[in-house]
Write a protein that holds these residues in place. Structure first.
Motif, PDB file in Angstrom:
ATOM      1  N   PHE A   3       6.259 -16.255  -1.714  1.00 22.95           N
ATOM      2  CA  PHE A   3       5.454 -15.354  -1.063  1.00 22.95           C
ATOM      3  C   PHE A   3       4.118 -15.512  -0.754  1.00 22.95           C
ATOM      4  O   PHE A   3       3.644 -16.177  -1.614  1.00 22.95           O
ATOM      5  N   SER A   4       3.861 -15.100   0.662  1.00 21.37           N
ATOM      6  CA  SER A   4       2.349 -14.913   0.762  1.00 21.37           C
ATOM      7  C   SER A   4       2.067 -13.659   1.210  1.00 21.37           C
ATOM      8  O   SER A   4       2.594 -13.081   2.028  1.00 21.37           O
ATOM      9  N   VAL A   5       1.374 -12.652   0.598  1.00 17.56           N
ATOM     10  CA  VAL A   5       1.133 -11.303   0.713  1.00 17.56           C
ATOM     11  C   VAL A   5      -0.155 -11.308   1.400  1.00 17.56           C
ATOM     12  O   VAL A   5      -1.115 -11.902   0.933  1.00 17.56           O
ATOM     13  N   ILE A   6      -0.172 -10.594   2.316  1.00 18.27           N
ATOM     14  CA  ILE A   6      -1.369 -10.610   3.527  1.00 18.27           C
ATOM     15  C   ILE A   6      -1.832  -9.366   3.711  1.00 18.27           C
ATOM     16  O   ILE A   6      -1.058  -8.349   3.741  1.00 18.27           O
ATOM     17  N   VAL A   7      -2.966  -9.059   3.277  1.00 21.62           N
ATOM     18  CA  VAL A   7      -3.570  -7.662   3.414  1.00 21.62           C
ATOM     19  C   VAL A   7      -4.710  -7.736   4.504  1.00 21.62           C
ATOM     20  O   VAL A   7      -5.740  -8.250   4.271  1.00 21.62           O
ATOM     21  N   PRO A   8      -4.382  -7.147   5.594  1.00 15.32           N
ATOM     22  CA  PRO A   8      -5.404  -6.976   6.585  1.00 15.32           C
ATOM     23  C   PRO A   8      -6.517  -5.741   6.472  1.00 15.32           C
ATOM     24  O   PRO A   8      -6.059  -4.922   6.013  1.00 15.32           O
ATOM     25  N   ALA A   9      -7.754  -5.997   6.524  1.00 11.23           N
ATOM     26  CA  ALA A   9      -8.658  -5.034   6.060  1.00 11.23           C
ATOM     27  C   ALA A   9      -9.949  -5.195   6.884  1.00 11.23           C
ATOM     28  O   ALA A   9     -10.216  -6.051   7.681  1.00 11.23           O
ATOM     29  N   LEU A  10     -10.438  -3.791   6.868  1.00 12.21           N
ATOM     30  CA  LEU A  10     -12.019  -3.754   7.835  1.00 12.21           C
ATOM     31  C   LEU A  10     -12.601  -2.414   7.106  1.00 12.21           C
ATOM     32  O   LEU A  10     -12.052  -1.399   7.255  1.00 12.21           O
ATOM     33  N   TYR A  80       8.190 -16.529   2.470  1.00 12.77           N
ATOM     34  CA  TYR A  80       8.361 -15.245   3.174  1.00 12.77           C
ATOM     35  C   TYR A  80       6.774 -14.535   3.193  1.00 12.77           C
ATOM     36  O   TYR A  80       5.960 -14.862   2.391  1.00 12.77           O
ATOM     37  N   LEU A  81       6.569 -14.000   4.290  1.00 11.55           N
ATOM     38  CA  LEU A  81       5.331 -13.346   4.626  1.00 11.55           C
ATOM     39  C   LEU A  81       5.615 -11.647   4.227  1.00 11.55           C
ATOM     40  O   LEU A  81       6.372 -11.197   4.519  1.00 11.55           O
TER      41      LEU A  81
END
Length: 267
Positions: A3-10, A80-81
């Motif tokens: 897994f690559s766990v991706i967290v977009p943030a601003l 998996y993303l």
């Protein structure tokens, strides 16, 4: 790397710590997944907090949640993303649970949600929303929501990632459905902030998503109708006074609409 766990943030310093902590405490082996934070140029402590938990922190001056997700995927190594919003926490068995479905051949998966610290009315909205999404999934298999979304990495790139749409997750879901089976897991595995619901109210939030959906689908061609649409693009929800602003603007729009009808009738 599974897994690559991706967290977009601003500018998510109030939420991202709890989000990343929940990701780092999975029952799934820690050496089997990486945590990537894709930041859109925050001017608060988001990046600093992310550095305590994430394996990779990517900072870009380009903004947009669709772009943040795609940018994070560029640096991902996992089979998996998994995309998790910064104001969302996942249960400790989340990765272990979704892994079984993805290994079975599902090309897109999202789970139901709980609203953090919600009152009875909000819990009712939560229940209705999850039931609707679950039923819709059984009918046409496209009910995936961006707060948590899982996809095989190769399929993600086959459909071209997320596009610059107001409801980018809905469009992405439709593209995934062309590649195979998608799944809405009704067992609740994420807890998310109710801030947009608190800002808009239940009726206002329904209007928000309905109008964005109409705009994205291109079904609004009548200029007379489109000028009464308030929401024609994604609106970031970071202003605590948004609900009061929206209520006033909705009242003004309704008043103008009724005045136009009155003038038309009296002609």
């Amino acid at each position: 790397m599974e897994f690559s766990v991706i967290v977009p943030a601003l500018n998510e310093e109030s939420y991202i710590g709890a989000c990343l902590e929940s990701i780092s405490e999975q029952t799934f082996p820690r050496n089997g997944y990486e945590i990537i934070v894709s930041d859109g140029g925050s001017n608060d402590n988001t990046v600093k907090i992310a550095g305590k938990y994430a394996d990779k922190v990517i900072v870009s001056e380009k903004r947009g949640i669709w772009w943040g997700r795609n940018q994070g995927a560029e640096f991902a190594k996992g089979k998996y993303l998994v995309f998790i919003d910064a104001d969302t926490r996942i249960k400790e068995d989340y990765l272990e649970t979704v892994h079984r479905y993805l290994e079975s051949g599902v090309v897109g998966l999202t789970t139901a949600f709980e609203l953090d610290g919600a009152d009875i009315k909000t819990k009712f909205y939560e229940y209705i929303s999850n039931c609707y999404l679950g039923l819709n999934s059984k009918i046409d298999n496209i009910s995936l929501i961006g707060i948590n979304l899982c996809v095989p990495r190769d399929v993600f790139y086959k459909v071209g990632g997320f596009k610059n749409y107001a409801l980018e997750d809905a469009f992405f879901s439709r593209e995934l459905r062309k590649e195979g089976r998608t799944y809405f897991l009704i067992q609740r595995k994420v807890v998310t902030s109710p801030r947009r619901l608190e800002a808009y109210g239940a009726i206002g939030l329904c209007r928000y998503y309905f109008e964005l959906g109409m705009m994205d689908s291109g079904r609004i061609s009548n200029l007379y109708i489109s000028k009464y649409l308030k929401y024609k693009k994604y609106v970031p929800i970071r202003n605590p006074d948004q609900r009061a602003i929206d209520s006033l603007e909705n009242f003004k729009a309704l008043s103008k609409f009724l005045s136009d009808i009155q003038r038309y009738v009296y002609k």
